[in-house]
Design a protein around this motif. Structure first.
Motif, PDB file in Angstrom:
ATOM      1  N   THR A  60       0.835  -1.189   0.000  1.00  0.00           N
ATOM      2  CA  THR A  60       0.000   0.000   0.000  1.00  0.00           C
ATOM      3  C   THR A  60       0.881   1.254   0.000  1.00  0.00           C
ATOM      4  N   PRO A  61       0.398   2.357  -0.527  1.00  0.00           N
ATOM      5  CA  PRO A  61       1.209   3.577  -0.544  1.00  0.00           C
ATOM      6  C   PRO A  61       1.294   4.275   0.814  1.00  0.00           C
ATOM      7  N   GLY A  62       0.434   3.912   1.760  1.00  0.00           N
ATOM      8  CA  GLY A  62       0.465   4.543   3.069  1.00  0.00           C
ATOM      9  C   GLY A  62      -0.349   3.759   4.075  1.00  0.00           C
ATOM     10  N   LEU A  63      -0.084   4.021   5.356  1.00  0.00           N
ATOM     11  CA  LEU A  63      -0.796   3.352   6.441  1.00  0.00           C
ATOM     12  C   LEU A  63      -1.449   4.401   7.334  1.00  0.00           C
ATOM     13  N   VAL A  64      -2.176   3.961   8.341  1.00  0.00           N
ATOM     14  CA  VAL A  64      -2.956   4.873   9.182  1.00  0.00           C
ATOM     15  C   VAL A  64      -2.092   5.928   9.866  1.00  0.00           C
ATOM     16  N   ALA A  65      -0.889   5.562  10.273  1.00  0.00           N
ATOM     17  CA  ALA A  65       0.045   6.532  10.870  1.00  0.00           C
ATOM     18  C   ALA A  65       1.257   6.647   9.948  1.00  0.00           C
ATOM     19  N   PRO A  66       1.706   7.845   9.663  1.00  0.00           N
ATOM     20  CA  PRO A  66       2.779   8.041   8.685  1.00  0.00           C
ATOM     21  C   PRO A  66       4.104   7.358   9.041  1.00  0.00           C
ATOM     22  N   ASP A  67       4.340   7.097  10.339  1.00  0.00           N
ATOM     23  CA  ASP A  67       5.602   6.474  10.725  1.00  0.00           C
ATOM     24  C   ASP A  67       5.559   4.950  10.723  1.00  0.00           C
ATOM     25  N   LEU A  68       4.418   4.342  10.417  1.00  0.00           N
ATOM     26  CA  LEU A  68       4.313   2.878  10.362  1.00  0.00           C
ATOM     27  C   LEU A  68       4.878   2.343   9.051  1.00  0.00           C
ATOM     28  N   LEU A  69       5.512   1.176   9.134  1.00  0.00           N
ATOM     29  CA  LEU A  69       5.995   0.477   7.945  1.00  0.00           C
ATOM     30  C   LEU A  69       5.127  -0.725   7.611  1.00  0.00           C
ATOM     31  N   VAL A  70       4.508  -1.318   8.644  1.00  0.00           N
ATOM     32  CA  VAL A  70       3.690  -2.526   8.498  1.00  0.00           C
ATOM     33  C   VAL A  70       2.477  -2.382   9.408  1.00  0.00           C
ATOM     34  N   GLU A  71       1.333  -2.849   8.935  1.00  0.00           N
ATOM     35  CA  GLU A  71       0.116  -2.853   9.748  1.00  0.00           C
ATOM     36  C   GLU A  71      -0.535  -4.219   9.614  1.00  0.00           C
ATOM     37  N   LEU A  72      -0.990  -4.784  10.743  1.00  0.00           N
ATOM     38  CA  LEU A  72      -1.615  -6.105  10.755  1.00  0.00           C
ATOM     39  C   LEU A  72      -3.101  -5.978  11.057  1.00  0.00           C
ATOM     40  N   ALA A  73      -3.898  -6.807  10.379  1.00  0.00           N
ATOM     41  CA  ALA A  73      -5.333  -6.859  10.641  1.00  0.00           C
ATOM     42  C   ALA A  73      -5.714  -8.327  10.831  1.00  0.00           C
ATOM     43  N   PRO A  74      -5.610  -8.846  12.067  1.00  0.00           N
ATOM     44  CA  PRO A  74      -5.952 -10.245  12.317  1.00  0.00           C
ATOM     45  C   PRO A  74      -7.447 -10.428  12.563  1.00  0.00           C
ATOM     46  N   ILE A  75      -7.919 -11.622  12.245  1.00  0.00           N
ATOM     47  CA  ILE A  75      -9.276 -12.040  12.596  1.00  0.00           C
ATOM     48  C   ILE A  75      -9.124 -13.318  13.404  1.00  0.00           C
ATOM     49  N   ALA A  76      -9.689 -13.310  14.623  1.00  0.00           N
ATOM     50  CA  ALA A  76      -9.552 -14.459  15.519  1.00  0.00           C
ATOM     51  C   ALA A  76     -10.920 -14.894  16.022  1.00  0.00           C
ATOM     52  N   VAL A  77     -11.013 -16.178  16.355  1.00  0.00           N
ATOM     53  CA  VAL A  77     -12.203 -16.718  16.999  1.00  0.00           C
ATOM     54  C   VAL A  77     -11.746 -17.371  18.296  1.00  0.00           C
ATOM     55  N   ILE A  78     -12.242 -16.843  19.407  1.00  0.00           N
ATOM     56  CA  ILE A  78     -11.871 -17.359  20.722  1.00  0.00           C
ATOM     57  C   ILE A  78     -12.991 -18.280  21.200  1.00  0.00           C
ATOM     58  N   PRO A  79     -12.654 -19.537  21.552  1.00  0.00           N
ATOM     59  CA  PRO A  79     -13.694 -20.455  22.030  1.00  0.00           C
ATOM     60  C   PRO A  79     -14.393 -19.912  23.283  1.00  0.00           C
ATOM     61  N   PHE A  80     -15.684 -20.206  23.412  1.00  0.00           N
ATOM     62  CA  PHE A  80     -16.469 -19.708  24.544  1.00  0.00           C
ATOM     63  C   PHE A  80     -15.877 -20.118  25.883  1.00  0.00           C
ATOM     64  N   ASP A  81     -15.293 -21.317  25.969  1.00  0.00           N
ATOM     65  CA  ASP A  81     -14.777 -21.785  27.261  1.00  0.00           C
ATOM     66  C   ASP A  81     -13.540 -21.011  27.725  1.00  0.00           C
ATOM     67  N   ARG A  82     -12.905 -20.264  26.836  1.00  0.00           N
ATOM     68  CA  ARG A  82     -11.748 -19.445  27.224  1.00  0.00           C
ATOM     69  C   ARG A  82     -12.051 -17.949  27.210  1.00  0.00           C
ATOM     70  N   PHE A  83     -13.138 -17.563  26.590  1.00  0.00           N
ATOM     71  CA  PHE A  83     -13.444 -16.136  26.460  1.00  0.00           C
ATOM     72  C   PHE A  83     -13.777 -15.536  27.825  1.00  0.00           C
TER      73      PHE A  83
END
Length: 78
Positions: free
Chosen positions: A48-71
């Motif tokens: 990408t040509p840019g990220l949310v903050a100008p000083d960032l080089l890498v940005e992560l967008a994870p999607i996780a599912v946490i089981p109910f027994d640990r949430f």
């Protein structure tokens, strides 16, 4: 994520946004150190040509599912 009972192996997908293709070897190295082949999430890398903050080089967008027994409800500190 651990604040609500999650673990790295709960991550199902990971979108990695990055600026410079020269950083790809470092990004892949860190990903391989954090995730095992058995638990690695589906991933996509997007240059990408840019990220949310100008000083960032890498940005992560994870999607996780946490089981109910640990949430657990997050402590919002109100």
């Amino acid at each position: 994520m651990s604040a609500v009972g999650g673990r790295l192996d709960d991550i199902l997908s990971l979108t990695i946004y990055f600026l410079d293709p020269a950083d790809l070897p470092a990004i892949q190295k860190v990903r391989a150190e954090i995730f095992t082949p058995e638990t690695a999430p589906a991933s996509i890398l997007i240059q990408t040509p840019g990220l949310v903050a100008p000083d960032l080089l890498v940005e992560l967008a994870p999607i996780a599912v946490i089981p109910f027994d640990r949430f657990r409800e997050p402590d919002v500190g109100v």
